[in-house]
Design a protein around this motif. Structure first.
Motif, PDB file in Angstrom:
ATOM      1  N   ARG A 128       0.824  -1.351  -0.086  1.00 38.76           N
ATOM      2  CA  ARG A 128      -0.037   0.186   0.125  1.00 38.76           C
ATOM      3  C   ARG A 128       1.331   1.310   0.360  1.00 38.76           C
ATOM      4  O   ARG A 128       2.044   1.072   0.380  1.00 38.76           O
ATOM      5  N   GLN A 129       1.061   2.406  -0.586  1.00 36.60           N
ATOM      6  CA  GLN A 129       1.375   3.774  -0.535  1.00 36.60           C
ATOM      7  C   GLN A 129       1.297   4.027   0.755  1.00 36.60           C
ATOM      8  O   GLN A 129       2.207   4.442   1.189  1.00 36.60           O
ATOM      9  N   PHE A 158      -6.263  -5.238  -7.357  1.00 32.31           N
ATOM     10  CA  PHE A 158      -6.563  -4.315  -6.440  1.00 32.31           C
ATOM     11  C   PHE A 158      -7.887  -4.460  -6.013  1.00 32.31           C
ATOM     12  O   PHE A 158      -8.954  -4.204  -6.081  1.00 32.31           O
ATOM     13  N   ASP A 159      -7.195  -2.662  -4.432  1.00 36.04           N
ATOM     14  CA  ASP A 159      -8.279  -3.174  -2.941  1.00 36.04           C
ATOM     15  C   ASP A 159      -9.180  -2.005  -3.671  1.00 36.04           C
ATOM     16  O   ASP A 159      -8.476  -1.338  -2.992  1.00 36.04           O
ATOM     17  N   THR A 160      -9.582  -1.643  -4.884  1.00 37.03           N
ATOM     18  CA  THR A 160     -10.387  -1.012  -4.329  1.00 37.03           C
ATOM     19  C   THR A 160     -12.078  -1.053  -4.855  1.00 37.03           C
ATOM     20  O   THR A 160     -12.000  -2.446  -5.271  1.00 37.03           O
ATOM     21  N   ASP A 214      -4.638   8.593  -8.202  1.00 36.52           N
ATOM     22  CA  ASP A 214      -4.633   8.921  -7.399  1.00 36.52           C
ATOM     23  C   ASP A 214      -4.878   8.458  -5.735  1.00 36.52           C
ATOM     24  O   ASP A 214      -5.017   9.223  -4.478  1.00 36.52           O
ATOM     25  N   GLY A 215      -4.585   6.394  -5.838  1.00 37.67           N
ATOM     26  CA  GLY A 215      -5.329   6.436  -5.118  1.00 37.67           C
ATOM     27  C   GLY A 215      -4.549   5.744  -4.072  1.00 37.67           C
ATOM     28  O   GLY A 215      -3.850   5.799  -4.186  1.00 37.67           O
ATOM     29  N   ASP A 216      -5.024   5.409  -2.306  1.00 35.22           N
ATOM     30  CA  ASP A 216      -4.774   5.148  -1.916  1.00 35.22           C
ATOM     31  C   ASP A 216      -4.682   3.031  -1.931  1.00 35.22           C
ATOM     32  O   ASP A 216      -5.889   3.018  -1.001  1.00 35.22           O
ATOM     33  N   TYR A 217      -3.939   2.258  -2.465  1.00 37.74           N
ATOM     34  CA  TYR A 217      -4.958   0.852  -2.408  1.00 37.74           C
ATOM     35  C   TYR A 217      -4.064  -0.374  -2.278  1.00 37.74           C
ATOM     36  O   TYR A 217      -2.779  -0.244  -2.769  1.00 37.74           O
ATOM     37  N   THR A 218      -4.323  -1.042  -2.266  1.00 37.69           N
ATOM     38  CA  THR A 218      -3.264  -2.345  -1.909  1.00 37.69           C
ATOM     39  C   THR A 218      -3.166  -2.926  -3.559  1.00 37.69           C
ATOM     40  O   THR A 218      -4.205  -2.714  -4.386  1.00 37.69           O
ATOM     41  N   VAL A 219      -2.213  -3.487  -3.703  1.00 37.64           N
ATOM     42  CA  VAL A 219      -1.997  -4.820  -4.557  1.00 37.64           C
ATOM     43  C   VAL A 219      -1.546  -5.476  -4.430  1.00 37.64           C
ATOM     44  O   VAL A 219      -0.588  -5.658  -3.975  1.00 37.64           O
ATOM     45  N   SER A 220      -2.342  -6.700  -4.695  1.00 39.15           N
ATOM     46  CA  SER A 220      -1.604  -7.540  -4.562  1.00 39.15           C
ATOM     47  C   SER A 220      -0.377  -8.359  -5.328  1.00 39.15           C
ATOM     48  O   SER A 220      -1.426  -8.790  -6.581  1.00 39.15           O
TER      49      SER A 220
END
Length: 380
Positions: A17-18, A170-172, A180-186
């Motif tokens: 995550r960012q 993507f955890d969106t 511009d999002g703050d999301y998790t990448v698995s």
């Protein structure tokens, strides 16, 4: 020419995550079996294996896919790595631990005198945020010769499929990336290795030690292409693969004692992004206690997390109640297990010391000077 088709291989996912650092993959973690053929991946070395990495039940073939390099040119993975020892990894530049650890380890090992040469190919799993400029800067932290590849989401998903790994997620809310999002990448957390005979014999999950890579690289580099029939798809060369040094650099780890509690092996890898990590071991010679948290001026927010595996994917779980320290027991905070996350960490360089205060439920506060070390040393 007729190229071999890729074969699905086992994998486990990692997440990042960012703002919320995610450290994934456990050393020695069992890898889920690949779908399609029923082939299995060994959980660590087979007893009679000459390799130190995770040995595949059956060798795989070098995959075929075409993406775009950082100069905007098409990159045919098979053709442009054909006959060369190649390490392939799917990750993303905002990853604070998994991706930079793999890249730093490979960079350090391949630079050793006498080590065989190899290509390292990094495919972004997050093309929306990982622009060519961002990727070039990221890979430049390790080795400017490392190859960065990008493409459309569809092209990258096709490449993942060709390599036999699960697609990144993507955890969106809508499952789509947001620039511009703050999301998790698995994403898959292991490095895939392909010998010069275009076959894959081993993979390297997060938690692989530098010595395991260095042991295997000369062996893999010696597997040369051969003509004629060969059920193994290649043959090990009888010539020398080049001398290599296995001497590991040493670091004086931080530590401290408070009552029955002893902190040892404390270290913080030099951050390569907006977040960082903190690892250490707690040894308890008395009654049960609990680690409630940590604070440091280097980060406005330190969180305790543990790695959770669910259906072959690895994700993070915050531990708001802290970490139990059993009576006369030991707790290790380490990559891929229970760990402390440093959010929005300040820039700190290797060789410096990071003051950290650990808070325990019964023992109280304990101040520790934590060495900041290169990423490769933090995982040893």
């Amino acid at each position: 020419m007729n190229r071999p088709r890729s074969h699905p291989l086992a994998s486990h996912a990692s997440a990042g995550r960012q703002r919320v650092v995610v450290i994934l993959a456990i050393a020695g973690l069992l890898l889920a079996a690949g779908c399609g053929s029923g082939d299995e991946v060994a959980a660590g070395n087979e007893p009679d294996s000459k390799y130190s990495g995770v040995v595949l039940g059956e060798p795989t073939n070098r995959p075929q896919f075409t993406l775009t390099d950082l100069d905007g040119n098409p990159f045919d993975f098979y053709e442009q790595t054909d006959g060369k020892l190649t390490f392939l990894f799917f990750g993303y530049t905002n990853c604070p631990d998994v991706c930079p650890v793999h890249m730093a380890q490979l960079s350090e090992i391949l630079a050793r005198p006498g080590m065989p040469s190899a290509k390292v190919v990094f495919v972004t799993a997050d093309p929306t945020r990982d622009t060519p400029k961002v990727m070039e800067k990221f890979l430049g932290n390790f080795d400017p010769e490392f190859i960065g590849l990008t493409g459309t989401e569809e092209e990258i998903r096709a490449a993942e499929k060709a390599a036999g790994i699960p697609p990144a997620q993507f955890d969106t809310e809508d499952g789509k990336p947001d620039p511009d999002g703050d999301y998790t990448v698995s994403h898959a957390g292991q490095v895939l290795a392909f010998a010069p005979d275009n076959r894959g014999y081993t993979v390297y999950p997060f938690g692989t030690r530098t010595s395991q890579y260095s042991d295997d690289i000369p062996l893999l580099a010696a597997i040369k292409p051969v003509t004629g029939s060969n059920p193994d798809g290649g043959s090990a060369s009888t010539g020398e693969a080049g001398a290599t040094s296995t001497t590991e650099p040493t670091t004086q780890w931080g530590g401290a004692t408070l009552g029955d509690l002893t902190i040892s092996d404390a270290r913080a890898p030099e951050p390569t992004g907006p977040n960082g990590a903190l690892y250490f071991t707690v040894t308890n010679e008395g009654a049960a206690d609990r680690l409630l948290g940590a604070t440091t001026q280097s980060s406005p927010d330190v969180q305790l997390h543990e790695t959770v595996e669910d259906g072959g994917a690895t994700s993070m779980k915050e531990l708001p109640d802290g970490v139990e320290v059993p009576a006369e027991g030991t707790v290790r905070l380490e990559p891929g297990g229970t760990h402390a996350m440093l959010m929005d960490v300040k820039r700190v360089e290797s060789g410096s010391m990071m003051p950290v205060t650990l808070t325990f439920e019964k023992a109280g506060e304990l101040n520790v000077l934590v060495p900041v070390v290169p990423v490769t040393e933090a995982t040893r």
